[in-house]
Design an enzyme around this catalytic site. Sequence first.
Site, PDB file in Angstrom:
ATOM      1  N   ARG A  34      -8.013 -32.907  31.276  1.00 42.46           N
ATOM      2  CA  ARG A  34      -6.754 -32.281  31.709  1.00 42.46           C
ATOM      3  C   ARG A  34      -6.897 -30.761  31.847  1.00 42.46           C
ATOM      4  O   ARG A  34      -7.774 -30.156  31.239  1.00 42.46           O
ATOM      5  CB  ARG A  34      -5.666 -32.530  30.657  1.00 42.46           C
ATOM      6  CG  ARG A  34      -5.077 -33.899  30.765  1.00 42.46           C
ATOM      7  CD  ARG A  34      -4.024 -34.115  29.723  1.00 42.46           C
ATOM      8  NE  ARG A  34      -3.476 -35.455  29.871  1.00 42.46           N
ATOM      9  CZ  ARG A  34      -2.786 -36.081  28.945  1.00 42.46           C
ATOM     10  NH1 ARG A  34      -2.552 -35.508  27.782  1.00 42.46           N
ATOM     11  NH2 ARG A  34      -2.317 -37.282  29.167  1.00 42.46           N
ATOM     12  N   LEU A  38       4.874 -19.946  15.896  1.00 41.07           N
ATOM     13  CA  LEU A  38       3.820 -20.224  14.912  1.00 41.07           C
ATOM     14  C   LEU A  38       2.728 -19.157  14.970  1.00 41.07           C
ATOM     15  O   LEU A  38       1.989 -18.949  14.017  1.00 41.07           O
ATOM     16  CB  LEU A  38       3.265 -21.651  15.057  1.00 41.07           C
ATOM     17  CG  LEU A  38       2.444 -22.080  16.244  1.00 41.07           C
ATOM     18  CD1 LEU A  38       1.005 -21.633  16.131  1.00 41.07           C
ATOM     19  CD2 LEU A  38       2.492 -23.587  16.351  1.00 41.07           C
ATOM     20  N   GLN A  39       2.678 -18.423  16.094  1.00 42.81           N
ATOM     21  CA  GLN A  39       1.702 -17.321  16.217  1.00 42.81           C
ATOM     22  C   GLN A  39       2.008 -16.163  15.280  1.00 42.81           C
ATOM     23  O   GLN A  39       1.146 -15.355  14.967  1.00 42.81           O
ATOM     24  CB  GLN A  39       1.718 -16.749  17.641  1.00 42.81           C
ATOM     25  CG  GLN A  39       1.301 -17.723  18.701  1.00 42.81           C
ATOM     26  CD  GLN A  39       1.711 -17.264  20.094  1.00 42.81           C
ATOM     27  OE1 GLN A  39       1.011 -16.481  20.718  1.00 42.81           O
ATOM     28  NE2 GLN A  39       2.836 -17.736  20.588  1.00 42.81           N
ATOM     29  N   LYS A  51     -16.523 -28.775  35.429  1.00 43.85           N
ATOM     30  CA  LYS A  51     -15.983 -29.167  34.132  1.00 43.85           C
ATOM     31  C   LYS A  51     -14.887 -30.201  34.323  1.00 43.85           C
ATOM     32  O   LYS A  51     -14.128 -30.137  35.290  1.00 43.85           O
ATOM     33  CB  LYS A  51     -15.388 -27.955  33.419  1.00 43.85           C
ATOM     34  CG  LYS A  51     -16.377 -26.845  33.173  1.00 43.85           C
ATOM     35  CD  LYS A  51     -15.681 -25.663  32.538  1.00 43.85           C
ATOM     36  CE  LYS A  51     -16.662 -24.517  32.370  1.00 43.85           C
ATOM     37  NZ  LYS A  51     -16.073 -23.361  31.726  1.00 43.85           N
ATOM     38  N   GLY A  80       9.744  -0.741  19.609  1.00 48.22           N
ATOM     39  CA  GLY A  80      11.172  -0.481  19.478  1.00 48.22           C
ATOM     40  C   GLY A  80      11.499   0.174  18.145  1.00 48.22           C
ATOM     41  O   GLY A  80      12.338   1.089  18.069  1.00 48.22           O
ATOM     42  N   GLY A 133       3.166 -11.751  23.218  1.00 48.23           N
ATOM     43  CA  GLY A 133       2.570 -10.458  23.556  1.00 48.23           C
ATOM     44  C   GLY A 133       3.561  -9.534  24.241  1.00 48.23           C
ATOM     45  O   GLY A 133       3.244  -8.428  24.616  1.00 48.23           O
ATOM     46  N   ALA A 136       0.832  -1.213   0.000  1.00 49.56           N
ATOM     47  CA  ALA A 136       0.000   0.000   0.000  1.00 49.56           C
ATOM     48  C   ALA A 136       0.863   1.259   0.000  1.00 49.56           C
ATOM     49  O   ALA A 136       0.564   2.224  -0.720  1.00 49.56           O
ATOM     50  CB  ALA A 136      -0.920  -0.019   1.223  1.00 49.56           C
ATOM     51  N   SER A 172      18.156  -4.271  15.128  1.00 52.72           N
ATOM     52  CA  SER A 172      19.513  -3.768  14.915  1.00 52.72           C
ATOM     53  C   SER A 172      20.124  -3.156  16.171  1.00 52.72           C
ATOM     54  O   SER A 172      19.614  -2.166  16.701  1.00 52.72           O
ATOM     55  CB  SER A 172      19.491  -2.712  13.798  1.00 52.72           C
ATOM     56  OG  SER A 172      20.729  -2.057  13.712  1.00 52.72           O
ATOM     57  N   ASP A 184       1.590  -7.956  18.932  1.00 50.24           N
ATOM     58  CA  ASP A 184       1.343  -7.708  20.358  1.00 50.24           C
ATOM     59  C   ASP A 184       0.193  -6.738  20.647  1.00 50.24           C
ATOM     60  O   ASP A 184      -0.328  -6.713  21.755  1.00 50.24           O
ATOM     61  CB  ASP A 184       2.610  -7.170  21.039  1.00 50.24           C
ATOM     62  CG  ASP A 184       3.799  -8.111  20.902  1.00 50.24           C
ATOM     63  OD1 ASP A 184       3.568  -9.319  20.694  1.00 50.24           O
ATOM     64  OD2 ASP A 184       4.945  -7.633  20.991  1.00 50.24           O
TER      65      ASP A 184
END
Length: 323
Positions: A165, A254-255, A216, A106, A173, A24, A75, A130
């Site tokens: 479990r 992977l996020q 639960k 940053g 984040g 863009a 950097s 984040d």
Amino acid sequence: MVIKSIGVLTSGGDAPGMNAAVRAVTRSAIAEGWKVFGIYRGWEGLINDDIKEFSTEDVSNIIQRGGTILKTARSDEFRTPEGRAKANETLKRRGIDALVVIGGNGSLAGAQQLAIEHDVPVVGIPGTIDNDLYGTDHTIGYDSALNTIVDCVDKIRDTATSHDRIFFVEVMGRDAGFLAQNSAIAAGAEAAIIPEDKTDIDQLEKYISRGIRKSKGSSIILVSEADGGAMHYAERVKKEYPNYDVRVSILGHLQRGGKPSSFDRILASRMGFAAVRALKEGQRNIMVGIINDTIINFPVARAIKVDKPIDKDLITLLDTLSI
Ligand code: F6P
């Protein structure tokens, strides 16, 4: 100063939608009759003159791709005044009048330093999973990462329910809990442990005293990486409540990967276009943001200084819906 030529770079952690923003910016600037220079590997590329002039074709077929075609880096050299002076020399030598910087906290702090020390017109575009930049409701990449996390948690839930479990799922984040809190809501998780919810009451205790597994057989708890991480809480449960069958899943990088969502593609396209318009209108040292679906120009200095608060209603919402 009349702008005739701009540079565009991506810096810090990659985020889905950065390519849509590069596209863009490039096409909006070319439409103005400006030259556009793609700067590779963030600030490193500006210091080392790792730069290519872009045509509209250079940004073809990238809107749907994750990562960043410009590559990115964190950097160390640019953190020094000498590094920034070198970066400024490259700009002068190349005849680049202004910069569009796509990145997180940053990266925008670096842009601000360069602007102050060398009077370079800079416009920032918030690009980070984040969502931790003040002055914008959304950052590019956040929605895509949220969708990825929710997909993963849906899968983890199959095992959690089958085995009765407790799963602690750790998400990224940095210092912010937006990903943890909102993915917990979207995935129908039982709780989120986030840094913004620091009270006198320990978050794990609060959750357990509410009746962990009373009604639960299984539970999923999203844990922000900032808050001790999933291992820390799993260890505590193992020690303090040895009857529970606990597992940890750290979603990791992977996020950050994968195709950008439609939301992020549209957001990035709007922000890239708005960044060029802001430069054309003589705006300097601002970050393009989006508030209530309206694109705004926000001072970079404030965006990087103020901690973005999390809406406390989201915490109440999750507590209420997870009973
Ligand atoms: O800022 C994006 C982010 O993914 C954070 O959520 C995380 O803490 C950090 O970057 C990880 O950085 P790196 O990829 O350099 O390990």
